[in-house]
Each structure stands twice: as C-alpha cells, then as structure tokens.
Motif scaffolding. Structure first.
Motif, PDB file in Angstrom:
ATOM      1  N   UNK A  82       0.858  -1.198  -0.029  1.00  0.00           N
ATOM      2  CA  UNK A  82      -0.005  -0.088  -0.009  1.00  0.00           C
ATOM      3  C   UNK A  82       0.841   1.281  -0.001  1.00  0.00           C
ATOM      4  N   UNK A  83       0.730   2.254  -0.900  1.00  0.00           N
ATOM      5  CA  UNK A  83       1.626   3.347  -1.142  1.00  0.00           C
ATOM      6  C   UNK A  83       1.552   4.263   0.424  1.00  0.00           C
ATOM      7  N   UNK A  84       0.329   4.062   0.985  1.00  0.00           N
ATOM      8  CA  UNK A  84       0.385   4.945   2.166  1.00  0.00           C
ATOM      9  C   UNK A  84       1.208   4.496   3.286  1.00  0.00           C
ATOM     10  N   UNK A  85       1.936   3.247   3.106  1.00  0.00           N
ATOM     11  CA  UNK A  85       2.829   2.760   4.414  1.00  0.00           C
ATOM     12  C   UNK A  85       3.852   3.751   4.352  1.00  0.00           C
ATOM     13  N   UNK A  86       4.370   4.028   5.611  1.00  0.00           N
ATOM     14  CA  UNK A  86       5.328   4.852   5.507  1.00  0.00           C
ATOM     15  C   UNK A  86       6.671   4.320   5.422  1.00  0.00           C
ATOM     16  N   UNK A  87       6.713   2.953   5.704  1.00  0.00           N
ATOM     17  CA  UNK A  87       8.129   2.365   4.976  1.00  0.00           C
ATOM     18  C   UNK A  87       8.276   2.290   3.603  1.00  0.00           C
TER      19      UNK A  87
END
Length: 263
Positions: A82-87
């Motif tokens: 998911x592109x929302x993940x900080x990592x």
C-alpha cells in the motif's frame, strides 16, 4: 527533563536540507563510538523529501550503513505494498537504493507489521476484530524491538513530523494512546484514527522518551499554531507533540512559517 531547543530556517528547502544533513552527521557520530545505530523514522511528505535529500547528500557515503538499523515510530496498518505505508514511502525515496547497492542489509530494516487481510475482509471486520489485529501487530513489533535491543533498549535517534493538530507519531489529541504511561508498553495499536487510514500502530510516549535524541521537524503556516501550542506547554494531551522529548536532546527544526507564531 531536557530543554527543548528550536532551530529555524528561512525556507522549507533549507529546513529539509539541514535536517537531512543533521541525520547523516548524527549517524556518523554514533557509529564512531558504538557498534550500531538505531534510527526511528517517521512518515509524511516532509519526511519523504528529507529522505530523498539524504540519499543525494555526499555525507551518505561516510555512513557505514551495514551498522545502521531502521525502525518506524508509527505505521499505517494496511497491506504490504500500500503506497500509504510509511516504510514504502521511505523505501522508494531513499533506503531502497542503499539496499540495491549492497550498502544496507535488508535484515537491518525493521518495518512494522502489515495487515494481511484482504480489503474485503478489512471492510467486513468489526471493531473487536480490528483491535485484536492491532494488538497482535503491536505485540509483534514490541517483541522485535526487545529481541534486537533488550527489554530496556532504546532508539538512538527518533525523528518526527508534527501534524496541524499537534500530533506526532500516531498519537492524536485527547486519545487514550497519548496518555499511556506504562513503561513496559513500547508499541500500541490505534483504531478509528482521526486521520486516515483508521488503523495504525505506534510507538508509545514512554518508549519514545527512552531515546537520547528526539528531533521534530515541520514546515508551513498550517503547522504554526500547533508548533506554538506544543512549545508553550508540556505533557498536554490536547497537543500530543508537547510530550515529545529525549533523554539528552529535544530539538525542534522549523521553517520560518512554522515558527511564525512563536514568541
């Protein structure tokens, strides 16, 4: 309690360049006196810009990345890619290149757990199921910290952004998570987050406060009221970032706009 020091830069560009350089210099200093350096990262647009600048900075070549371990202060509890993940944002902006070059071992990257459920399963889940999943994710990450650093271990440096509401990590105003005082609880889940996505995992304030150096950086007039509120008080649940501090240093790095309401 350590004093909070404020450094202001004329523009956001200068702020981000200086923050990137400071992180690289601090890692070099840490590795000159100890075997490894543990860095807690944050997410957000400003952070991604700083990470990209770190990758481009010649100072990066002076860091022995094989002895640096990357952690996350908080994470969106979503799927792996998911592109929302900080990592995922940090990997694309910066550390993925270090891995590709063979400079940073993949084993030195410690992302928070992902939500392995399908989108349909997540949508159909009730509050109780979500909280069970978050509790398990938080416990898994806490155990990884303990396995790596010991039960009394800590990050060497933790960096944070600050939201317009004064939150840091995923510790939001007047929520139970920001008020946690259990020294043995290093990581906790956050359900029904006021900022999307609704499910998150975060380090707790007691664990963050074990960190020798805690740095907060932020920019724009949108954040000015939150910055002024946080620096005008301490340990105020209405302004979670007022809890942020390190055992040796608490540093606020701001652009002129974010600092515009400071007296």
């Amino acid at each position: 309690m350590t004093d909070r020091r404020v450094v202001t830069y004329a523009t956001t560009k200068l702020l981000n360049q200086a923050t990137a350089a400071r992180i690289l210099l601090e890692l070099g200093d840490l590795l000159a006196r100890q075997d490894r350096a543990d860095l807690a990262l944050t997410g957000g647009r400003d952070a991604a810009d700083v990470y990209a600048l770190m990758g481009a900075d010649p100072l990066s070549q002076s860091v022995d990345w094989s002895r640096v371990h990357l952690w996350w202060s908080d994470e969106r509890f979503v799927g792996l890619e998911d592109p929302d993940r900080n990592d995922e944002q940090a990997r694309r902006a910066w550390y993925g290149s270090l891995i590709d070059q063979g400079l940073l071992p993949q084993a030195n990257v410690h992302p928070m757990p992902v939500d392995t459920r399908s989108p349909a399963q997540v949508e159909a889940a009730d509050q109780e199921e979500n909280e069970r999943a978050l509790t398990q994710a938080a416990a898994t990450y806490q155990q990884e910290i303990i396995d790596q650093l010991g039960p009394d271990g800590h990050m060497d440096l933790a960096i944070f952004g600050v939201g317009p509401d004064g939150h840091y990590a995923s510790l939001f105003p007047d929520r139970s998570e920001v008020k946690l005082q259990d020294d043995d609880l290093l990581v906790t889940g956050v359900s029904n987050s006021p900022k999307l996505p609704p499910l998150r995992v975060t380090m707790t304030t007691p664990f963050i406060r074990r960190t020798p150096k805690v740095w907060l950086f932020t920019s724009t007039t949108e954040k000015a009221s939150a910055v002024a509120a946080a620096l005008g008080t301490t340990d105020d649940p209405h302004v979670p970032s007022s809890y942020a501090r390190g055992t040796l240093e608490t540093l606020w790095l701001l652009d002129a706009d974010a600092a515009s309401k400071l007296r």
